[in-house]
Write a protein that holds these residues in place. Structure first.
Motif, PDB file in Angstrom:
ATOM      1  N   ASP A  43     -30.827 -12.770   0.198  1.00  0.00           N
ATOM      2  CA  ASP A  43     -31.483 -13.964  -0.337  1.00  0.00           C
ATOM      3  C   ASP A  43     -30.808 -15.228   0.199  1.00  0.00           C
ATOM      4  O   ASP A  43     -31.479 -16.182   0.599  1.00  0.00           O
ATOM      5  N   PHE A  44     -29.485 -15.234   0.189  1.00  0.00           N
ATOM      6  CA  PHE A  44     -28.733 -16.390   0.683  1.00  0.00           C
ATOM      7  C   PHE A  44     -28.965 -16.581   2.178  1.00  0.00           C
ATOM      8  O   PHE A  44     -29.099 -17.713   2.647  1.00  0.00           O
ATOM      9  N   LYS A  45     -29.005 -15.484   2.921  1.00  0.00           N
ATOM     10  CA  LYS A  45     -29.204 -15.582   4.373  1.00  0.00           C
ATOM     11  C   LYS A  45     -30.563 -16.192   4.691  1.00  0.00           C
ATOM     12  O   LYS A  45     -30.679 -17.035   5.589  1.00  0.00           O
ATOM     13  N   VAL A  46     -31.596 -15.786   3.965  1.00  0.00           N
ATOM     14  CA  VAL A  46     -32.930 -16.346   4.184  1.00  0.00           C
ATOM     15  C   VAL A  46     -32.897 -17.859   3.978  1.00  0.00           C
ATOM     16  O   VAL A  46     -33.446 -18.626   4.777  1.00  0.00           O
ATOM     17  N   LEU A  47     -32.234 -18.288   2.909  1.00  0.00           N
ATOM     18  CA  LEU A  47     -32.133 -19.722   2.642  1.00  0.00           C
ATOM     19  C   LEU A  47     -31.309 -20.436   3.715  1.00  0.00           C
ATOM     20  O   LEU A  47     -31.681 -21.518   4.178  1.00  0.00           O
ATOM     21  N   ALA A  48     -30.203 -19.824   4.114  1.00  0.00           N
ATOM     22  CA  ALA A  48     -29.350 -20.450   5.129  1.00  0.00           C
ATOM     23  C   ALA A  48     -30.092 -20.566   6.464  1.00  0.00           C
ATOM     24  O   ALA A  48     -29.987 -21.587   7.146  1.00  0.00           O
ATOM     25  N   ASP A  49     -30.852 -19.530   6.813  1.00  0.00           N
ATOM     26  CA  ASP A  49     -31.614 -19.543   8.067  1.00  0.00           C
ATOM     27  C   ASP A  49     -32.682 -20.636   8.058  1.00  0.00           C
ATOM     28  O   ASP A  49     -33.057 -21.155   9.102  1.00  0.00           O
ATOM     29  N   LYS A  50     -33.152 -20.954   6.873  1.00  0.00           N
ATOM     30  CA  LYS A  50     -34.150 -22.016   6.721  1.00  0.00           C
ATOM     31  C   LYS A  50     -33.587 -23.358   7.203  1.00  0.00           C
ATOM     32  O   LYS A  50     -34.305 -24.183   7.742  1.00  0.00           O
ATOM     33  N   GLY A  51     -32.301 -23.547   6.973  1.00  0.00           N
ATOM     34  CA  GLY A  51     -31.633 -24.745   7.456  1.00  0.00           C
ATOM     35  C   GLY A  51     -31.762 -25.972   6.582  1.00  0.00           C
ATOM     36  O   GLY A  51     -31.059 -26.951   6.791  1.00  0.00           O
ATOM     37  N   THR A  52     -32.661 -25.941   5.625  1.00  0.00           N
ATOM     38  CA  THR A  52     -32.860 -27.118   4.772  1.00  0.00           C
ATOM     39  C   THR A  52     -32.757 -26.772   3.287  1.00  0.00           C
ATOM     40  O   THR A  52     -33.228 -27.528   2.447  1.00  0.00           O
ATOM     41  N   GLU A  57     -31.964 -24.521  -4.702  1.00  0.00           N
ATOM     42  CA  GLU A  57     -32.557 -23.277  -4.187  1.00  0.00           C
ATOM     43  C   GLU A  57     -31.522 -22.154  -4.175  1.00  0.00           C
ATOM     44  O   GLU A  57     -31.837 -21.018  -4.526  1.00  0.00           O
ATOM     45  N   TYR A  58     -30.291 -22.488  -3.783  1.00  0.00           N
ATOM     46  CA  TYR A  58     -29.231 -21.471  -3.825  1.00  0.00           C
ATOM     47  C   TYR A  58     -28.930 -21.067  -5.267  1.00  0.00           C
ATOM     48  O   TYR A  58     -28.718 -19.891  -5.566  1.00  0.00           O
ATOM     49  N   GLN A  59     -28.911 -22.035  -6.170  1.00  0.00           N
ATOM     50  CA  GLN A  59     -28.673 -21.719  -7.585  1.00  0.00           C
ATOM     51  C   GLN A  59     -29.785 -20.839  -8.141  1.00  0.00           C
ATOM     52  O   GLN A  59     -29.524 -19.922  -8.926  1.00  0.00           O
ATOM     53  N   ASP A  60     -31.023 -21.092  -7.736  1.00  0.00           N
ATOM     54  CA  ASP A  60     -32.137 -20.234  -8.140  1.00  0.00           C
ATOM     55  C   ASP A  60     -31.958 -18.817  -7.590  1.00  0.00           C
ATOM     56  O   ASP A  60     -32.275 -17.833  -8.261  1.00  0.00           O
ATOM     57  N   CYS A  85     -19.206 -11.726 -10.345  1.00  0.00           N
ATOM     58  CA  CYS A  85     -19.136 -13.189 -10.229  1.00  0.00           C
ATOM     59  C   CYS A  85     -18.304 -13.604  -9.021  1.00  0.00           C
ATOM     60  O   CYS A  85     -18.657 -14.553  -8.315  1.00  0.00           O
ATOM     61  N   LEU A  86     -17.218 -12.892  -8.750  1.00  0.00           N
ATOM     62  CA  LEU A  86     -16.397 -13.215  -7.586  1.00  0.00           C
ATOM     63  C   LEU A  86     -17.169 -12.982  -6.284  1.00  0.00           C
ATOM     64  O   LEU A  86     -17.009 -13.741  -5.323  1.00  0.00           O
ATOM     65  N   TYR A  87     -18.008 -11.944  -6.255  1.00  0.00           N
ATOM     66  CA  TYR A  87     -18.844 -11.728  -5.061  1.00  0.00           C
ATOM     67  C   TYR A  87     -19.818 -12.888  -4.883  1.00  0.00           C
ATOM     68  O   TYR A  87     -20.050 -13.338  -3.760  1.00  0.00           O
ATOM     69  N   TYR A  88     -20.376 -13.379  -5.973  1.00  0.00           N
ATOM     70  CA  TYR A  88     -21.260 -14.545  -5.870  1.00  0.00           C
ATOM     71  C   TYR A  88     -20.491 -15.777  -5.402  1.00  0.00           C
ATOM     72  O   TYR A  88     -21.012 -16.582  -4.627  1.00  0.00           O
ATOM     73  N   GLU A  89     -19.259 -15.920  -5.844  1.00  0.00           N
ATOM     74  CA  GLU A  89     -18.449 -17.039  -5.379  1.00  0.00           C
ATOM     75  C   GLU A  89     -18.185 -16.937  -3.881  1.00  0.00           C
ATOM     76  O   GLU A  89     -18.155 -17.949  -3.173  1.00  0.00           O
ATOM     77  N   SER A 100     -22.701 -22.954  -9.349  1.00  0.00           N
ATOM     78  CA  SER A 100     -23.767 -21.972  -9.550  1.00  0.00           C
ATOM     79  C   SER A 100     -24.831 -22.523 -10.494  1.00  0.00           C
ATOM     80  O   SER A 100     -25.782 -21.821 -10.820  1.00  0.00           O
ATOM     81  N   GLY A 101     -24.656 -23.740 -10.960  1.00  0.00           N
ATOM     82  CA  GLY A 101     -25.594 -24.313 -11.915  1.00  0.00           C
ATOM     83  C   GLY A 101     -25.465 -23.676 -13.295  1.00  0.00           C
ATOM     84  O   GLY A 101     -26.403 -23.699 -14.085  1.00  0.00           O
ATOM     85  N   GLY A 102     -24.306 -23.101 -13.581  1.00  0.00           N
ATOM     86  CA  GLY A 102     -24.067 -22.464 -14.878  1.00  0.00           C
ATOM     87  C   GLY A 102     -24.470 -21.001 -14.930  1.00  0.00           C
ATOM     88  O   GLY A 102     -24.197 -20.316 -15.916  1.00  0.00           O
ATOM     89  N   HIS A 103     -25.088 -20.493 -13.870  1.00  0.00           N
ATOM     90  CA  HIS A 103     -25.598 -19.116 -13.903  1.00  0.00           C
ATOM     91  C   HIS A 103     -24.489 -18.071 -13.979  1.00  0.00           C
ATOM     92  O   HIS A 103     -24.655 -17.049 -14.662  1.00  0.00           O
ATOM     93  N   LEU A 104     -23.364 -18.311 -13.311  1.00  0.00           N
ATOM     94  CA  LEU A 104     -22.275 -17.333 -13.374  1.00  0.00           C
ATOM     95  C   LEU A 104     -21.664 -17.288 -14.771  1.00  0.00           C
ATOM     96  O   LEU A 104     -21.383 -16.209 -15.298  1.00  0.00           O
ATOM     97  N   ASN A 105     -21.471 -18.458 -15.385  1.00  0.00           N
ATOM     98  CA  ASN A 105     -20.959 -18.480 -16.765  1.00  0.00           C
ATOM     99  C   ASN A 105     -21.944 -17.815 -17.724  1.00  0.00           C
ATOM    100  O   ASN A 105     -21.539 -17.098 -18.639  1.00  0.00           O
ATOM    101  N   ASN A 106     -23.209 -18.080 -17.512  1.00  0.00           N
ATOM    102  CA  ASN A 106     -24.234 -17.468 -18.353  1.00  0.00           C
ATOM    103  C   ASN A 106     -24.174 -15.948 -18.244  1.00  0.00           C
ATOM    104  O   ASN A 106     -24.266 -15.239 -19.245  1.00  0.00           O
ATOM    105  N   PHE A 107     -24.030 -15.440 -17.019  1.00  0.00           N
ATOM    106  CA  PHE A 107     -23.952 -13.998 -16.786  1.00  0.00           C
ATOM    107  C   PHE A 107     -22.690 -13.424 -17.425  1.00  0.00           C
ATOM    108  O   PHE A 107     -22.730 -12.382 -18.069  1.00  0.00           O
ATOM    109  N   MET A 108     -21.588 -14.130 -17.241  1.00  0.00           N
ATOM    110  CA  MET A 108     -20.298 -13.622 -17.708  1.00  0.00           C
ATOM    111  C   MET A 108     -20.145 -13.721 -19.223  1.00  0.00           C
ATOM    112  O   MET A 108     -19.701 -12.788 -19.869  1.00  0.00           O
TER     113      MET A 108
END
Length: 123
Positions: A43-52, A57-60, A85-89, A100-108
């Motif tokens: 998912d991250f690679k697709v966004l990074a390849d987009k370039g913009t 979008e990464y937080q989503d 969470c460390l893998y996401y970091e 992360s827009g609070g998503h990692l804390n929410n998960f943890m």
């Protein structure tokens, strides 16, 4: 090889004393968790390849990725969740995403600290 491919190719959920991670609590979950984390790298690679891609979008993408763990969340112990969470970091570091827009804390922990309301009593 891209940083995302290197991330996907490394073996995950092994004991890591530098991170105080004793290893996956249930070895049967290792391939399932690895697949879910690697999907997030995609998912991250697709966004990074987009370039913009924006931070939002990464937080989503983080939220979408963490939602993949919902079916096994109850089977994860605290150390497993911390390692996820460390893998996401690590993924965030690849794209220089600071929050992360609070998503990692929410998960943890089940909440994002920015969403806490403090109510003061009357004096």
């Amino acid at each position: 090889m891209t940083k995302f491919e290197a991330f996907k190719n490394k073996e995950k959920f092994l004991q890591d004393n530098s991170q105080f991670f004793p290893g996956i609590s249930n070895p049967k979950l290792k391939p399932i968790l690895t697949e879910k984390i690697n999907l997030s790298a995609d998912d991250f690679k697709v966004l990074a390849d987009k370039g913009t891609a924006t931070d939002e979008e990464y937080q989503d993408a983080i939220k979408k990725g963490l939602d993949r763990f919902a079916d096994i969340y109850i089977d994860l112990d605290t150390e497993d969740r911390q390692r996820i969470c460390l893998y996401y970091e690590e993924l965030m570091d690849i794209v220089a995403l600071e929050s992360s827009g609070g998503h990692l804390n929410n998960f943890m922990y089940g909440f994002a600290p920015t969403k806490i309301l403090i109510i003061k009593g009357k004096h």
